[in-house]
Design a protein around this motif. Structure first.
Motif, short mmCIF file in Angstrom:
data_model
loop_
_atom_site.label_atom_id
_atom_site.label_comp_id
_atom_site.label_asym_id
_atom_site.label_seq_id
_atom_site.Cartn_x
_atom_site.Cartn_y
_atom_site.Cartn_z
N ILE A 23 0.83 -1.20 0.00
CA ILE A 23 0.00 0.00 0.00
C ILE A 23 0.87 1.25 0.00
O ILE A 23 0.61 2.22 -0.72
N ASN A 24 1.91 1.24 0.82
CA ASN A 24 2.82 2.39 0.87
C ASN A 24 3.46 2.64 -0.49
O ASN A 24 3.54 3.77 -0.96
N LEU A 25 3.88 1.57 -1.13
CA LEU A 25 4.52 1.68 -2.44
C LEU A 25 3.53 2.17 -3.49
O LEU A 25 3.80 3.13 -4.23
N ALA A 26 2.37 1.54 -3.56
CA ALA A 26 1.40 1.87 -4.61
C ALA A 26 0.83 3.27 -4.44
O ALA A 26 0.58 3.97 -5.42
N TYR A 27 0.62 3.71 -3.19
CA TYR A 27 0.08 5.06 -3.00
C TYR A 27 1.06 6.11 -3.52
O TYR A 27 0.68 7.08 -4.18
N ARG A 28 2.33 5.93 -3.25
CA ARG A 28 3.32 6.91 -3.70
C ARG A 28 3.49 6.88 -5.22
O ARG A 28 3.79 7.90 -5.84
N LEU A 29 3.29 5.71 -5.79
CA LEU A 29 3.40 5.61 -7.25
C LEU A 29 2.17 6.19 -7.95
O LEU A 29 2.29 6.71 -9.06
N LEU A 30 1.00 6.12 -7.32
CA LEU A 30 -0.24 6.49 -8.00
C LEU A 30 -0.89 7.75 -7.45
O LEU A 30 -1.70 8.38 -8.14
N GLY A 31 -0.60 8.13 -6.22
CA GLY A 31 -1.24 9.31 -5.63
C GLY A 31 -2.70 9.10 -5.30
O GLY A 31 -3.44 10.06 -5.08
N SER A 32 -3.13 7.86 -5.24
CA SER A 32 -4.53 7.54 -4.96
C SER A 32 -4.60 6.31 -4.07
O SER A 32 -4.10 5.25 -4.45
N LEU A 33 -5.21 6.46 -2.91
CA LEU A 33 -5.36 5.32 -2.01
C LEU A 33 -6.31 4.29 -2.60
O LEU A 33 -6.09 3.08 -2.48
N THR A 43 -2.62 -7.72 -7.07
CA THR A 43 -1.37 -8.41 -6.74
C THR A 43 -1.64 -9.70 -6.00
O THR A 43 -1.07 -10.75 -6.32
N TYR A 44 -2.52 -9.65 -5.01
CA TYR A 44 -2.87 -10.86 -4.26
C TYR A 44 -3.56 -11.88 -5.17
O TYR A 44 -3.33 -13.09 -5.05
N SER A 70 4.45 -3.07 -8.60
CA SER A 70 5.08 -1.94 -9.29
C SER A 70 4.77 -1.96 -10.77
O SER A 70 4.52 -0.90 -11.38
N ARG A 71 4.75 -3.15 -11.37
CA ARG A 71 4.42 -3.25 -12.79
C ARG A 71 2.96 -2.87 -13.04
O ARG A 71 2.64 -2.21 -14.04
N ILE A 72 2.08 -3.29 -12.14
CA ILE A 72 0.67 -2.91 -12.28
C ILE A 72 0.54 -1.39 -12.17
O ILE A 72 -0.20 -0.76 -12.94
N CYS A 73 1.27 -0.80 -11.24
CA CYS A 73 1.23 0.66 -11.08
C CYS A 73 1.73 1.36 -12.33
O CYS A 73 1.16 2.39 -12.74
N LEU A 74 2.78 0.85 -12.94
CA LEU A 74 3.32 1.45 -14.16
C LEU A 74 2.26 1.45 -15.25
O LEU A 74 2.07 2.45 -15.96
N ASN A 75 1.56 0.33 -15.39
CA ASN A 75 0.49 0.25 -16.40
C ASN A 75 -0.65 1.21 -16.06
O ASN A 75 -1.20 1.87 -16.96
N MET A 76 -0.98 1.32 -14.78
CA MET A 76 -2.06 2.21 -14.38
C MET A 76 -1.67 3.67 -14.59
O MET A 76 -2.51 4.49 -14.98
N LEU A 77 -0.42 4.01 -14.34
CA LEU A 77 0.04 5.38 -14.56
C LEU A 77 -0.07 5.76 -16.02
O LEU A 77 -0.44 6.89 -16.37
#
Length: 312
Positions: A23-33, A43-44, A70-77
Motif C-alpha cells: 500500500i505504501n509503495l502503490a500510493y506513492r506511485l499512484l497518488g490515490s489510495l 497483486t494478491y 510496481s508493474r501494475i502501477c506502471l500500467n495504471m500510470l
C-alpha cells in the motif's frame, strides 16, 4: 515432526504482512489510495492464481509481490494520463488522513534520497504527477524505496543505465520546486493562524499569511461545484473566498494532519466535505490544495485508517 500446514501458515502470514509495504509503495506511485488498494487486490489475486509449486519456487514472496505491484502501477500510470486529461477540473492526489507510521529502518536513508515521510506530502506528490510514468516509477523505487537500478530495470523494462537516467531526470524536477524544509510546529502555527483569520473573516490577517504569488488548486472531480482552474495571487484568492462566504458559513474548520503535515478539514453536520493541504515557506502560505471530490474523501468520512489495515 513438523506438520505440513506449518509452512503454509508461515507463508500466508508472510504474504499478509506485505500488505502495508504494498500500500505504501502503490500510493506513492499512484497518488490515490483507492487505486493503491486496487493494485493490492490485483497483486494478491495473481499470487493466489499461482500453483503451490510455483509459489514454493519463489525465493522471496514479498519481493515478488512488490515487483508485480510496481508493474501494475506502471500500467495504471500510463492509462491514468489519458483519464486525467478528461478529468473535470484539476486533479489533486488523494489526501491521507494521517502520516504513515513506518518501520524505523525505512526512514534512515542517504542524503541524496528522500524519506518516506517527505514522499507522502502533497507538494511532493504533485511534483510526481508531472513526471512520465517511467520517471516516477524509477525515482520512487530507487530514491524512496531503495531498489537497485538492476531491480528497477526489471520492472520498467529498460536497462539499468536508462533507469539511472530516468531517476536523475526526476530528481532534477524535485530539486527545481523543492522548498526549504519548514518545521512542522511552525507550519502548524501558520495553518492555525489561517484558520482563525478565516473564521474571524479577518481579510487583512488572511492576506498577511498568503504569499503574494500563492496558488490555490481545487479538486472537486466534476461532481461538486468547484473552481475548475488554479487561482494565482493572494488578492484573487481572497476575492474567491469572499464570494464563497455564504457557502462556507455553515462549515466547521478543524485542524488535522493531511499527508503527514498540518492541514485543515471542513465539516458540515459532522461530515467532512473538504480537505485542505498547505505548502508553507517561511511565514507565508505558498500553495493551497483543496480536495472536495467525494470519492477522494471516503477515508475522511469513514474515520481515519492506517493504509495497510483491513478495509472490509
Amino acid at each position: 515432526m513438523t506438520s505440513q500446514s506449518e509452512p503454509e501458515d508461515g507463508q500466508l502470514s508472510a504474504i499478509v504482512n506485505e500488505r502495508r509495504q504494498l500500500i505504501n509503495l502503490a500510493y506513492r506511485l499512484l497518488g490515490s489510495l483507492a487505486d493503491a488498494e486496487d493494485v493490492l487486490q490485483e497483486t494478491y489475486a495473481r499470487w493466489y492464481a499461482l500453483s503451490r509449486e510455483q509459489q514454493d519456487a519463489i525465493e522471496s514472496p514479498g519481493a515478488w509481490m512488490s515487483k508485480v505491484a510496481s508493474r501494475i502501477c506502471l500500467n495504471m500510470l500510463t492509462s491514468a494520463r489519458a483519464r486525467r486529461e478528461s478529468y473535470v477540473g484539476e486533479w489533486v492526489p488523494e489526501p491521507l488522513p494521517e502520516a504513515l507510521p513506518e518501520p524505523a529502518e525505512w526512514i534512515i536513508d542517504p542524503a541524496d534520497r528522500v524519506t518516506l515521510d517527505e514522499s507522502v506530502n502533497m507538494a511532493f506528490l504533485v511534483v510526481l504527477e508531472s513526471m512520465t510514468p517511467a520517471e516516477r516509477v524509477a525515482f520512487v523505487l530507487h530514491d524512496v524505496f531503495r531498489y537497485s537500478f538492476a531491480e528497477v530495470a526489471e520492472i520498467v523494462g529498460r536497462t539499468p543505465a536508462a533507469c539511472r537516467q530516468l531517476a536523475s531526470s526526476a530528481r532534477r524536477r524535485i530539486r527545481t520546486v523543492r522548498a526549504p524544509a519548514t518545521p512542522a510546529t511552525h507550519q502548524a502555527r501558520i495553518v492555525r493562524d489561517f484558520k482563525q483569520a478565516w473564521e474571524a473573516k479577518d481579510i487583512n490577517a488572511l492576506i498577511s499569511l498568503l504569499d503574494p504569488d500563492v496558488t490555490a488548486i481545487s479538486d472537486g472531480g466534476g461532481l461538486v461545484s468547484t473552481v475548475l482552474h488554479p487561482i494565482e495571487g493572494a488578492e484573487k484568492i481572497m476575492r474567491s473566498l469572499i464570494l464563497l462566504q455564504g457557502r462556507l458559513r455553515d462549515l466547521t474548520l478543524l485542524e488535522r494532519t493531511v499527508n503527514g503535515q498540518p492541514g485543515l478539514i471542513a465539516q458540515e453536520d459532522g461530515v467532512t466535505v473538504s480537505v485542505y493541504a498547505f505548502e508553507v515557506a517561511g511565514d507565508r502560505i505558498k500553495r493551497i490544495w483543496a480536495v472536495r471530490n467525494p470519492d477522494k474523501l471516503r477515508p475522511w468520512t469513514t474515520g481515519p485508517r492506517i493504509p495497510g489495515s483491513p478495509t472490509r
